[in-house]
Design an enzyme around this catalytic site. Sequence first.
Site, PDB file in Angstrom:
ATOM      1  N   GLU A 250      53.672 -43.836 126.664  1.00 29.81           N
ATOM      2  CA  GLU A 250      55.295 -43.524 127.564  1.00 29.81           C
ATOM      3  C   GLU A 250      56.986 -44.052 127.057  1.00 29.81           C
ATOM      4  O   GLU A 250      56.613 -45.162 127.291  1.00 29.81           O
ATOM      5  CB  GLU A 250      55.206 -44.170 129.128  1.00 29.81           C
ATOM      6  CG  GLU A 250      56.533 -43.738 130.158  1.00 29.81           C
ATOM      7  CD  GLU A 250      56.680 -44.536 131.007  1.00 29.81           C
ATOM      8  OE1 GLU A 250      57.526 -43.483 132.354  1.00 29.81           O
ATOM      9  OE2 GLU A 250      55.285 -44.318 131.870  1.00 29.81           O
ATOM     10  N   LYS A 292      53.744 -39.247 127.343  1.00 30.12           N
ATOM     11  CA  LYS A 292      54.488 -38.628 128.383  1.00 30.12           C
ATOM     12  C   LYS A 292      55.962 -39.532 128.502  1.00 30.12           C
ATOM     13  O   LYS A 292      56.046 -40.045 128.251  1.00 30.12           O
ATOM     14  CB  LYS A 292      54.162 -40.043 129.120  1.00 30.12           C
ATOM     15  CG  LYS A 292      54.406 -40.060 130.895  1.00 30.12           C
ATOM     16  CD  LYS A 292      54.226 -40.589 131.903  1.00 30.12           C
ATOM     17  CE  LYS A 292      54.910 -40.781 132.978  1.00 30.12           C
ATOM     18  NZ  LYS A 292      54.455 -41.632 134.141  1.00 30.12           N
TER      19      LYS A 292
END
Length: 362
Positions: A250, A292
Site C-alpha cells: 500500500e 493497494k
Amino acid sequence: LRVRVSATRDTTSLLQTLEEELQWLVATPLEQVETTLLVAPFICPEFGDFNELVGQAQDVLDQLGLEGVLQIADFHPRVGAGMLIVFTIIATLLYQSFWTIEDPVRRREKRGTFSLPWLLEKNPEATPRLGEYISGTILYDETIRQSTKAGVPFVKILNDQNILPGIKVDAGVKPLPGSPTETITEGLDGLAERLAEYAKLGAKFTKWRAVITPDEKNKTPTDYAIHVNAHALGRYAKLAQDAGLVPIVEPEVLMDGDHDIDRCYEVTEFVLKETFQELYYQRVALEGMILKPNMAVAGKKSNKQASVQEVAEKTVKLLKACVPSAVPGIAFLSGGQSDEEATAHLDAMNKIGGLPWGLTFS
C-alpha cells in the site's frame, strides 16, 4: 468516563486536540479515568473524509509511541433518508490499557466489541452469508490469537464463513530523519519472526502502508522519502511471501493538499515505479501480491476537481504505465473520497475494460 467536545471545523485542530487528550489519558491513573469520548459534531460530513481522518488519528497515536497502550475506536452515525445526512458526528473513543487487564476473557470482550469475529460469535445466525460480501478482514495482534467463550478460535470463525484472516504488520509512520515533514513506515525489526508466527496462527495475508504527501510549500515528496518507503515496502513484501503470506502493498499518495490531478498523477507514477523496482530487486513474486494504491485524483483543497471519467481514464493510464500485468489484483483505497465518489470512479474504470488485473476496493 471523560467526555470532551470540540466545536472545531478543521481537521488539523481536531488532531491537535486528540494528541492532547491521548497524552492526558496516558498520564491519568486507570482507576480515575478509563475512557475518553472525544466528540466533534461539526466536522467530516462525508464518510470518506472521516475514514481519512481515522487514519490520521492512528498516525498521531503511532507518533506518540502509544500503540498497544491506548486504542482509538471510531464512530460516524449517519441518519437520514437516502444520501441526505441529517446530522454528522465523529466520536473517537480512547480507552486505556486493556493490555493491563489480567483476565484475557474480560480483555477480549472489552476490545472485541469492535471486531468482526466478535460480531460473528455473538450472532452467527444473522450473518450466514457474510462471506459472500466480505472476502477478508484484518485482525489485531491480540485478536488473531483469541477464541470465543466456547474455545473456538476467531480465525476458525472467519474461515467457516470463507473470510480470509489477515493482519496489519507495520508499526505506523514516524517522522523521516532528515526530512521531518515527511514520514517513514516502521516495523521491519523482528518482522520475519512475527510473520512466521502469524502464519501459524492462521493469517493468510498482511498489510503494510506507506504514506507520501504532495505539498508544494514543503517541496514534498522528496526522492529520498519515496525511495526509503518503497524499499521498506519491498522488504516487507519479500518477508511476507517467505512466510507463506500474501502481502498487500500500500503506497498511498495522500489527497490532503491543493494539488491538481496532474500533480497526483506525476507523484503516484514516481511512487509506483519506485515501488515495483524495489519489489523486483528484492525478488518479490508479483503473482503473489495485491497492490493497494490511491487513484489519480485532485487534492481535496484544489480548485480544479476532475470529473469521474477523467479520474477513471487517468488512473487506468497510470496503472498501465506502472503496474506489471503479472499482478493479479488491485484493491483501491478510498483515500479520503466519499463512498459515492470512490464507487463511481471504480465503476467507470471497470467499464473502460481491457485491464490485465482485477480492480476492486478495500
